[in-house]
Design a protein around this motif. Sequence first.
Motif, PDB file in Angstrom:
ATOM      1  N   ALA A   1      -3.410  -4.283   9.911  1.00 16.77           N
ATOM      2  CA  ALA A   1      -3.389  -2.668  10.276  1.00 16.77           C
ATOM      3  C   ALA A   1      -2.910  -1.823   9.532  1.00 16.77           C
ATOM      4  O   ALA A   1      -4.099  -0.445   9.630  1.00 16.77           O
ATOM      5  CB  ALA A   1      -2.865  -2.088  11.751  1.00 16.77           C
ATOM      6  N   ILE A   2      -2.223  -1.590   8.248  1.00 17.90           N
ATOM      7  CA  ILE A   2      -2.247   0.134   7.541  1.00 17.90           C
ATOM      8  C   ILE A   2      -3.389  -0.681   6.113  1.00 17.90           C
ATOM      9  O   ILE A   2      -4.358   0.055   6.224  1.00 17.90           O
ATOM     10  CB  ILE A   2      -0.675  -0.288   6.721  1.00 17.90           C
ATOM     11  N   LEU A   3      -4.229  -1.948   5.849  1.00 15.51           N
ATOM     12  CA  LEU A   3      -4.884  -2.077   5.165  1.00 15.51           C
ATOM     13  C   LEU A   3      -6.273  -1.954   6.004  1.00 15.51           C
ATOM     14  O   LEU A   3      -7.116  -1.106   5.431  1.00 15.51           O
ATOM     15  CB  LEU A   3      -4.794  -4.006   5.145  1.00 15.51           C
ATOM     16  N   PHE A   4      -6.613  -2.037   7.539  1.00 12.77           N
ATOM     17  CA  PHE A   4      -8.025  -1.731   8.215  1.00 12.77           C
ATOM     18  C   PHE A   4      -8.127  -0.200   8.297  1.00 12.77           C
ATOM     19  O   PHE A   4      -8.992  -0.007   8.205  1.00 12.77           O
ATOM     20  CB  PHE A   4      -7.067  -2.278   9.489  1.00 12.77           C
ATOM     21  N   VAL A   5      -7.111   0.337   8.004  1.00 10.47           N
ATOM     22  CA  VAL A   5      -6.865   1.533   8.426  1.00 10.47           C
ATOM     23  C   VAL A   5      -7.470   2.562   7.396  1.00 10.47           C
ATOM     24  O   VAL A   5      -8.080   3.553   6.827  1.00 10.47           O
ATOM     25  CB  VAL A   5      -5.633   2.603   8.799  1.00 10.47           C
ATOM     26  N   GLY A   6      -6.982   2.021   6.371  1.00 14.56           N
ATOM     27  CA  GLY A   6      -7.365   2.689   4.722  1.00 14.56           C
ATOM     28  C   GLY A   6      -9.245   1.703   4.464  1.00 14.56           C
ATOM     29  O   GLY A   6      -9.146   2.738   3.669  1.00 14.56           O
ATOM     30  N   LEU A   7      -8.895   0.418   4.555  1.00 15.52           N
ATOM     31  CA  LEU A   7     -10.403   0.465   4.258  1.00 15.52           C
ATOM     32  C   LEU A   7     -11.741   1.555   5.528  1.00 15.52           C
ATOM     33  O   LEU A   7     -12.218   1.956   4.784  1.00 15.52           O
ATOM     34  CB  LEU A   7     -10.457  -0.955   4.655  1.00 15.52           C
ATOM     35  N   LEU A   8     -10.638   2.004   6.808  1.00 12.53           N
ATOM     36  CA  LEU A   8     -11.869   2.689   7.392  1.00 12.53           C
ATOM     37  C   LEU A   8     -11.817   3.450   6.824  1.00 12.53           C
ATOM     38  O   LEU A   8     -12.994   4.600   7.245  1.00 12.53           O
ATOM     39  CB  LEU A   8     -11.130   2.407   9.208  1.00 12.53           C
ATOM     40  N   LEU A   9     -10.682   4.264   6.269  1.00 18.48           N
ATOM     41  CA  LEU A   9     -11.360   5.581   5.458  1.00 18.48           C
ATOM     42  C   LEU A   9     -11.511   5.577   4.180  1.00 18.48           C
ATOM     43  O   LEU A   9     -12.554   6.265   4.394  1.00 18.48           O
ATOM     44  CB  LEU A   9      -9.661   6.220   5.813  1.00 18.48           C
ATOM     45  N   ALA A  10     -11.991   4.902   3.747  1.00 18.28           N
ATOM     46  CA  ALA A  10     -12.000   4.736   2.250  1.00 18.28           C
ATOM     47  C   ALA A  10     -13.541   4.552   2.254  1.00 18.28           C
ATOM     48  O   ALA A  10     -13.893   5.005   1.859  1.00 18.28           O
ATOM     49  CB  ALA A  10     -11.647   3.228   1.534  1.00 18.28           C
ATOM     50  N   LEU A  11     -14.197   3.440   3.460  1.00 18.32           N
ATOM     51  CA  LEU A  11     -15.309   3.513   3.763  1.00 18.32           C
ATOM     52  C   LEU A  11     -16.026   4.393   4.569  1.00 18.32           C
ATOM     53  O   LEU A  11     -16.750   4.280   5.200  1.00 18.32           O
ATOM     54  CB  LEU A  11     -15.767   1.939   4.411  1.00 18.32           C
ATOM     55  N   ASP A  12     -15.152   4.604   5.405  1.00 21.39           N
ATOM     56  CA  ASP A  12     -15.671   6.506   6.394  1.00 21.39           C
ATOM     57  C   ASP A  12     -16.752   5.541   7.066  1.00 21.39           C
ATOM     58  O   ASP A  12     -17.699   7.084   7.599  1.00 21.39           O
ATOM     59  CB  ASP A  12     -16.452   7.099   4.855  1.00 21.39           C
ATOM     60  N   ILE A  13     -16.079   5.156   7.288  1.00 22.40           N
ATOM     61  CA  ILE A  13     -17.326   4.233   8.943  1.00 22.40           C
ATOM     62  C   ILE A  13     -16.973   5.058  10.095  1.00 22.40           C
ATOM     63  O   ILE A  13     -15.782   5.779  11.107  1.00 22.40           O
ATOM     64  CB  ILE A  13     -16.148   3.221   9.177  1.00 22.40           C
ATOM     65  N   GLY A  14     -18.330   5.716  10.849  1.00 25.23           N
ATOM     66  CA  GLY A  14     -18.190   6.384  12.027  1.00 25.23           C
ATOM     67  C   GLY A  14     -18.020   7.751  11.213  1.00 25.23           C
ATOM     68  O   GLY A  14     -18.147   9.029  12.046  1.00 25.23           O
ATOM     69  N   GLY A  15     -17.792   8.076   9.898  1.00 27.05           N
ATOM     70  CA  GLY A  15     -17.120   9.975   9.467  1.00 27.05           C
ATOM     71  C   GLY A  15     -15.539   9.576  10.081  1.00 27.05           C
ATOM     72  O   GLY A  15     -15.702  11.060  10.137  1.00 27.05           O
ATOM     73  N   ILE A  16     -15.118   8.713  10.225  1.00 25.34           N
ATOM     74  CA  ILE A  16     -13.797   8.620  11.041  1.00 25.34           C
ATOM     75  C   ILE A  16     -13.013   9.786   9.535  1.00 25.34           C
ATOM     76  O   ILE A  16     -12.258  10.515  10.006  1.00 25.34           O
ATOM     77  CB  ILE A  16     -12.937   8.044  11.432  1.00 25.34           C
TER      78      ILE A  16
END
Length: 80
Positions: A24-39
């Motif tokens: 989950a930590i890796l997933f959140v990191g990727l989610l933030l790094a790729l800025d999916i949906g502008g999150i």
Amino acid sequence: MSISSLPLLVRFLIRHAAIGFGVAILFVGLLLALDIGGIATLIFASSSAGLALAILTFSVGLTFSSVQMGFAVMFLRDDG
């Protein structure tokens, strides 16, 4: 009380919950790094970015940990 003194199945569940939280930590990191949906833009533009990041990480971690524990239990062998 140390972890090694806990019953085998409790250690099994703790280990798999930790694996799920790590993913989950890796997933959140990727989610933030790729800025999916502008999150990432939304979170870091907020005045309480730390709280938002902590809540996101905890929520995703709880979900992934539960799923990982469920998979681990479902794939246990039955030696009986």
